[in-house]
Design an enzyme around this catalytic site. Structure first.
Site, mmCIF file in Angstrom:
data_model
loop_
_atom_site.group_PDB
_atom_site.id
_atom_site.type_symbol
_atom_site.label_atom_id
_atom_site.label_comp_id
_atom_site.label_asym_id
_atom_site.label_seq_id
_atom_site.Cartn_x
_atom_site.Cartn_y
_atom_site.Cartn_z
ATOM 1 C CG LEU A 4 -11.038 5.557 -3.377
ATOM 2 C CD1 LEU A 4 -10.086 6.833 -3.439
ATOM 3 C CD2 LEU A 4 -10.923 4.869 -2.259
ATOM 4 N NE ARG A 61 -6.456 7.844 5.630
ATOM 5 C CZ ARG A 61 -7.041 6.773 5.025
ATOM 6 N NH1 ARG A 61 -7.089 5.839 5.364
ATOM 7 N NH2 ARG A 61 -7.517 7.116 3.800
ATOM 8 C CG HIS A 85 -7.459 8.360 -2.661
ATOM 9 N ND1 HIS A 85 -7.237 8.142 -3.838
ATOM 10 C CD2 HIS A 85 -7.305 7.598 -1.671
ATOM 11 C CE1 HIS A 85 -6.769 6.498 -3.821
ATOM 12 N NE2 HIS A 85 -6.959 6.447 -2.679
ATOM 13 C CG PHE A 139 -2.417 0.172 1.012
ATOM 14 C CD1 PHE A 139 -3.043 -0.854 0.103
ATOM 15 C CD2 PHE A 139 -3.019 1.408 1.143
ATOM 16 C CE1 PHE A 139 -4.314 -0.676 0.022
ATOM 17 C CE2 PHE A 139 -4.385 1.655 0.933
ATOM 18 C CZ PHE A 139 -5.133 0.389 0.344
ATOM 19 C CD GLN A 152 -5.034 10.668 2.514
ATOM 20 O OE1 GLN A 152 -6.007 9.764 2.945
ATOM 21 N NE2 GLN A 152 -3.830 10.383 3.035
ATOM 22 C CG HIS A 160 -9.868 9.348 0.669
ATOM 23 N ND1 HIS A 160 -10.899 8.630 0.176
ATOM 24 C CD2 HIS A 160 -9.014 8.717 1.239
ATOM 25 C CE1 HIS A 160 -10.703 7.468 0.715
ATOM 26 N NE2 HIS A 160 -9.752 7.496 1.258
ATOM 27 C CD GLU A 173 -2.666 4.214 -1.324
ATOM 28 O OE1 GLU A 173 -3.102 5.409 -1.421
ATOM 29 O OE2 GLU A 173 -1.958 3.619 -0.609
ATOM 30 N NE ARG A 181 -4.269 6.916 0.135
ATOM 31 C CZ ARG A 181 -5.387 6.421 0.555
ATOM 32 N NH1 ARG A 181 -6.135 6.825 1.679
ATOM 33 N NH2 ARG A 181 -5.534 5.063 0.450
#
Ligand SMILES: Cc1cc2nc3c(=O)[nH]c(=O)nc-3n(C[C@H](O)[C@H](O)[C@H](O)COP(=O)(O)OP(=O)(O)OC[C@H]3O[C@@H](n4cnc5c(N)ncnc54)[C@H](O)[C@@H]3O)c2cc1C
Ligand code: SF4
Ligand code: F3S
Ligand code: FES
Lengths: 581, 128, 111, 247
Positions: A243, A389, A233, A117, A231, A354, A246, A286
């Protein structure tokens, strides 16, 4: 007003709230509980999370690795004691979900599988195909059904905390189906109401993510921490903001600009290996990826569409079989909402709001500054996410700190006497609502104010911010709040009045938006997701600190600062790309 | 209290309100003809037990124009029954081989093969 | 709630459905088309001999009784779908099926 | 003027209406809009008093089920483009009482869902310290499809048996029970049978199959129920032959 007496009241039945409720039931089944949610638990937005949940379980990994990835990912704005507790507990909580039946994807030998990730040095993200949040939420909800002490109040919209003598002694809610107001008189209260992405126009967040819990705590005097960190994304579908996980990049998807060029290599994220290299290129964090998009856009290298500029996500090289197996939802969503079959075509994507890094300021035990009030999940800020994050940390966060909040609240409830009757708070809440129902003559509508708020947040407090844009946004928000006070309901009925609910939600969003904008204005540096055009550098000397926004009835919030807890990782430069691995 | 949920009663002709329910009703009604034909067979068995003459009378009766028309009807419905029944078998009895589901078409296909085989055996036994 | 004894009705229903699907059409083909057209001739001796043999009895009984039960059970459910419920329908459906089954059994025993 | 499309929405406001009635709205036509977008347009611009549920707008939260032109559907996954040139009729889901407008009363469903004990009842308890229960991808595959249910209750709206007998446990709940029964970690089939294999459980299903046809997530509850009928019958036979032995 009806009064319901309860030991622990939990507001929010998403991943964090459900986990808290189970923790309370397991801590002491004799404690009575009210699990209050404005939607049925399985509608909570945890359901939308796709990619996975991080927790160290494999031999090639270590807790220390997870710790360092998280702290550097958060640009050193994380409280390191909290991160340490988090990474230590995450594997156990994810295992607990397995024991409750969560259908984690598996390796051939029957063990839980993990995937890479963004921003994580080693693959450690547990996943259940690409519906991880869905499976976690349903597993928790279904498991919660076996505890008789968990009494649910589905479709109750909670409006205010009850605070008496410096202690939180309950919440006020509206039963949506009848319009009836209820006072939950509780020894301890947990807020788990999720994020506030709906403050922005283009977001992956569902309709319910309006920051209600943050606003409730904020108005009750609890500070909101690090609200300037929102954040983006990097890969949302244009138009809807849906979305694309990821995980698609974790499996080997690449991002290209209008020339088919893997532009991330121009932003210190290279080398552009043909395979997914951890913490590099498409698996960078991100904030960096979204910022790279912004620069590409400035250079005119993005692709124009009716729904704004996009770049392309290419997962064709994975092949149909792998896509169907690992990323079925990505295929389904792309086909339905942008008419693209990713097996053969490129998916248009653009950065999308996000995740709310900031939230209700809590300590490591999820306690807020208001005795009796606890918070966990996306609405809270226990400071494991810092300035950015890492993907897949928050599904782990909601179970780790959800459980912790449940235990803390249970312990608090047992140690403290039943609160006295909360007549005053109840009356005030009722009076407010009556006043709202009776209000006449307003010319603004919920939707027009909401749109104005959305627009000003995007233009003034988006991926890149500046003094000018933020000042302007703060001004617009102040004006909107004043106009909001005069807004008139168009629907004055009692039964399932969604006009009323949307109005109350807008009030929450405006308060939270103001905290965000002012926190952003005061932070004169660039760190993680907070990028100031005129202060492009991180400034540890002045801003290695959490911001705390405090509500003031008249005028903007006051902003103060709190030191970051540093234990074993002194602030350093964040490096991604080849240098990081 | 202002709540007053409105309950809609299901109408008797609900099955006319969507093609999929009409198809279902026809499928269910096949059983009427299957049942009637069974009754015919049962009578046949009685006639068989009663001896040669009775049997010949029975054969004559079911070969009469009304008997034939009736059986044609039965045949149409019986085939509809077979087709719908086989179509549903993969749902009721899915098969897994090596962790992968056997495609439904294969299961349905196997039933058609069995159908053909049984029919052939019966026809041969009957002297075709 | 308690576990139901429905399998007693349902198992023969399901079995009957399968039997009906597999052999009823070919039987109708024979009695309804091939015999009237004279393509085949169902002579008494062969049939009677078949019905005499225990295995033949069993096959004939199965071919009649199971589909009959299948039909009765399904008709009862369908009646319910059409808003006709109650003991009367139940008795009529299963009663008729029992009648057919008993008649067939009696005839086969007598053969 | 640019293209528009008409929605005919069933309205019911219990405080003022004695019974439901249709109301027409004309909204702009957009190729990439779903019916939910059209409803949001109405709510924001034409009539703020219209009530309906939604949240995720990505077909995963299960809240936005409605009857759209006589078909139970997720309104966030039903595109205007499929109805271009016609009128779209939007009603609340069948077989549930209408609370208001497009909002149905979900109480009965929530009870049925919890009634089937939809949680893992482990074959063998194992402490967390012993790690995960092993489960091969093949074992996961056996029940994976039945984990996909989003509780949107479209199947309840489509199933005539739900309409005919309000006590019928219904497709989604039975499919969920089947999901746990099939899970290699689970040993709770016997405990679930009290509800699942009761008269109001699987036996109320006549295999109409509509549930599976309308299911937006390919859960196939019809299959789950038929398989449960077979396995419940086998268990019943076993019980008959060796009373109490196999539980
Ligand atoms: C599209 C998407 C994908 C994501 N993917 C990932 C991922 O792969 N990995 C990862 O780690 N994280 C992911 N995240 C983030 C993660 O899903 C969320 O941070 C997390 O689920 C939040 O859970 P929660 O329990 O705090 O809140 P939620 O699940 O949002 O629940 C909030 C609850 O509060 C209730 N509530 C709110 N306001 C009120 C009120 N006024 N009165 C009563 N009840 C109220 C709601 O009804 C709801 O039950 C993703 C997020 C999104 C949007
Ligand atoms: S089985 Fe399908 S239709 Fe029924 S509730 Fe679940 S997802 Fe919806
Ligand atoms: S539609 Fe209903 S009758 Fe059975 S197969 Fe599905 S539950
Ligand atoms: S809005 Fe969530 S399923 Fe449609």
């Amino acid at each position: 007003m009806d009064v319901i007496e309860i030991d622990v009241a939990i507001v929010g039945a998403g991943g964090a709230g459900l986990r808290a409720a189970i923790a309370v039931a397991e801590a002491d089944p004799t404690l009575t509980q009210a699990l209050i949610s404005k939607v049925y638990p399985m509608r909570s937005h945890t359901v939308a999370a796709e990619g996975g949940a991080a927790g160290v379980i494999k031999d090639n990994d270590s807790l220390d690795n997870h710790f360092h990835d998280t702290v550097s990912g958060g640009d050193w704005l994380c409280d390191q004691d909290a991160v340490e507790l988090f990474v230590n507990t995450a594997p156990l909580e994810l295992l607990q979900l397995e024991h409750w039946g969560c259908p984690w994807s598996r390796e051939a030998n029957g063990k839980v599988a993990v995937r890479p990730f963004g921003g994580m040095k080693i693959e450690r993200t547990w996943y259940a195909a690409d519906k991880t949040g869905f499976h976690i939420l349903h597993t928790l909800f279904q498991t919660s059904l076996k505890y008789p002490s968990i009494k649910r109040f589905d479709e109750y919209y909670s409006t205010d905390l009850i605070v008496e003598d410096g202690r939180c002694t309950g919440v006020i809610g509206i039963e949506m189906r009848s319009g009836r107001m209820v006072a939950f008189r509780a020894r301890a209260v947990v807020i788990a109401t999720g994020g506030a992405g709906r403050i922005f126009p283009f977001t992956t967040n569902g309709a319910i993510k309006t920051g209600d819990g943050m606003a409730m705590a904020y108005r009750a005097g609890v500070p909101l921490k690090d609200m300037e960190f929102m954040q983006y994304h990097p890969t949302g579908l244009p138009g809807t903001g849906i979305l694309i996980t990821e995980g698609s990049r974790g499996e080997g998807g690449i991002l290209v600009n209008k020339d088919g060029y893997r532009y991330l290599q121009d932003y210190n994220l290279g080398p552009p290996d043909p395979w997914p290299r951890k913490k590099a290129m498409e698996l960078g964090p991100r904030d960096r990826l979204s910022q790279a998009f912004w620069h590409e856009q400035q250079k005119g290298r993005t692709i124009k569409t009716p729904h704004g500029d996009v770049v392309h996500l290419d997962i064709r090289q994975l092949g149909e079989k792998m896509i169907n197996e690992r990323l079925p939802m990505v295929r389904e969503l792309a086909k339905a909402y942008v008419g693209v079959d990713p097996v053969h075509e490129l998916i248009p994507v653009r950065p999308v709001v996000h995740y709310t890094m900031g939230g209700i300021h809590t300590d490591i035990d999820t306690a807020t500054s208001l005795p009796g009030l606890f918070a966990a999940g996306e609405c809270a800020c226990v400071s494991i996410n810092g300035a950015n994050r890492l993907g897949s940390n928050s599904l782990a966060e909601i179970v780790v700190f959800g459980a912790r909040a449940g235990r803390s609240a249970a312990a608090f409830a047992k140690a403290h006497p039943k609160p006295a009757a909360a007549a005053k708070a109840a009356e005030a809440a009722q009076a407010n609502l009556r006043e709202l129902f009776a209000r006449e003559g307003g010319s603004d509508t919920v939707s027009s104010l909401r749109k104005a708020m959305n627009d000003t947040m995007e233009s003034g407090a988006g991926i890149y911010r500046s003094e000018d844009t933020l000042r302007q946004t703060c001004g617009v928000l102040a004006d909107l709040r004043a106009r909001y006070r005069k807004i008139q309901l168009q629907d004055r009925s009692n039964v399932f009045n969604t006009d009323l609910i949307q109005t109350l939600e807008l009030g929450c969003m405006l308060d939270v938006a103001e905290a965000m904008a002012h926190s952003a204005l005061e932070r004169k540096e660039s760190r993680g997701s907070h990028q100031r055009l005129e202060y492009p550098k991180r400034d540890d000397a002045s801003y290695l600190k959490h911001s705390l926004a405090r509500y003031r009835d008249a005028g903007p919030p006051s902003i103060s600062y709190l030191d970051v807890v540093i234990t074993k990782s002194p602030p350093a430069e964040r490096v991604y790309g080849g240098a990081a691995t | 209290m202002s709540r007053r949920p409105y309950v809609r009663k299901i109408e008797r002709n609900w099955w006319l309100q969507h093609p999929r329910y009409v198809a279902y009703m026809i499928r269910e009604l096949t059983s009427l003809f299957v049942g009637l034909y069974c009754a015919l067979l049962a009578i046949g068995l009685v006639r068989l037990a009663q001896g040669h003459a009775a049997w010949d009378g029975f054969v004559a009766a079911f070969s009469s124009p009304p008997g034939v028309v009736f059986q044609w009807l039965c045949l149409v419905f019986a085939i509809y029954h077979s087709v719908t029944w086989f179509a549903l078998t993969p749902k009721a009895m899915p098969l897994m081989v090596k962790g992968e589901p056997v495609p439904g078409k294969l299961i349905v296909g196997a039933h058609y093969v069995a159908w053909a085989a049984v029919s052939a055996v019966v026809l041969m036994a009957a002297g075709v | 709630m308690a576990k139901s004894n429905k399998p007693i009705l349902w198992l023969p229903f399901a079995g009957g459905g399968l039997v009906a699907a597999l052999i009823t059409p070919v039987l109708i083909l024979i009695t309804g088309i091939l015999v009237p057209l004279g393509v085949i001739h169902l002579n008494y001796e062969t049939i009677a001999a078949f019905a005499h043999h225990p295995i033949g009895k069993l096959i004939l009984f199965g071919a009649v009784a199971l589909p009959a039960w299948h039909a009765a059970h399904r008709l009862r459910m369908t009646a319910h779908d059409l808003g006709l419920g109650g003991g009367g329908v139940k008795a009529a459906c299963y009663g008729t099926a029992w009648l057919v089954i008993l008649v067939a059994a009696g005839a086969l025993i007598a053969t | 003027m640019s293209e528009t499309i008409t929605l005919e929405v069933l309205r019911y406001r219990p405080e003022t209406d004695s019974e439901p009635h249709f109301q027409r709205y004309t909204v702009p036509y957009r190729d990439d809009w779903v019916v939910l977008d059209a409803l949001n347009h109405i709510k924001d611009n034409l009539d703020a008093t219209l009530s309906y549920r939604w949240s995720c707008h990505m077909a995963v939260c299960g809240s936005c089920g409605m009857t759209i032109n006589n078909e139970p559907k997720l309104s966030c996954h039903t595109f205007l483009r499929d109805y271009r040139g016609g009128v779209i009729r939007v009603e609340p889901l069948d077989h549930f009482p209408i609370e208001r407008d497009l909002v149905i009363v979900m109480d009965s469903f929530m009870e049925k869902l919890s009634g089937v004990k939809p949680w893992l009842i482990p074959k063998q308890e194992k402490p967390l310290s012993d790690g995960e229960y092993l489960q091969s991808p093949a074992e996961l595959n056996v029940f994976h499809q039945y984990t996909q249910c989003i509780n949107c209750v479209l199947c309840y709206a489509a199933c005539p048996q739900v309409g005919l007998n309000e006590d019928f446990v219904g497709p989604a709940a039975l499919a969920l029970a089947h999901r746990y029964n099939l899970d290699s970690r689970d040993g709770g089939k016997g405990a679930r049978a009290d509800v699942v294999a009761s008269n109001e459980g699987i036996w109320e299903c006549t295999f109409v199959g509509a549930c599976s046809q309308v299911c937006p997530k390919q859960v196939d509850p019809a299959a789950a129920i038929q398989q449960t009928k077979i396995s419940a019958s086998v268990d019943w036979l076993k019980d008959l032959l060796t009373p109490g032995a196999h539980r």
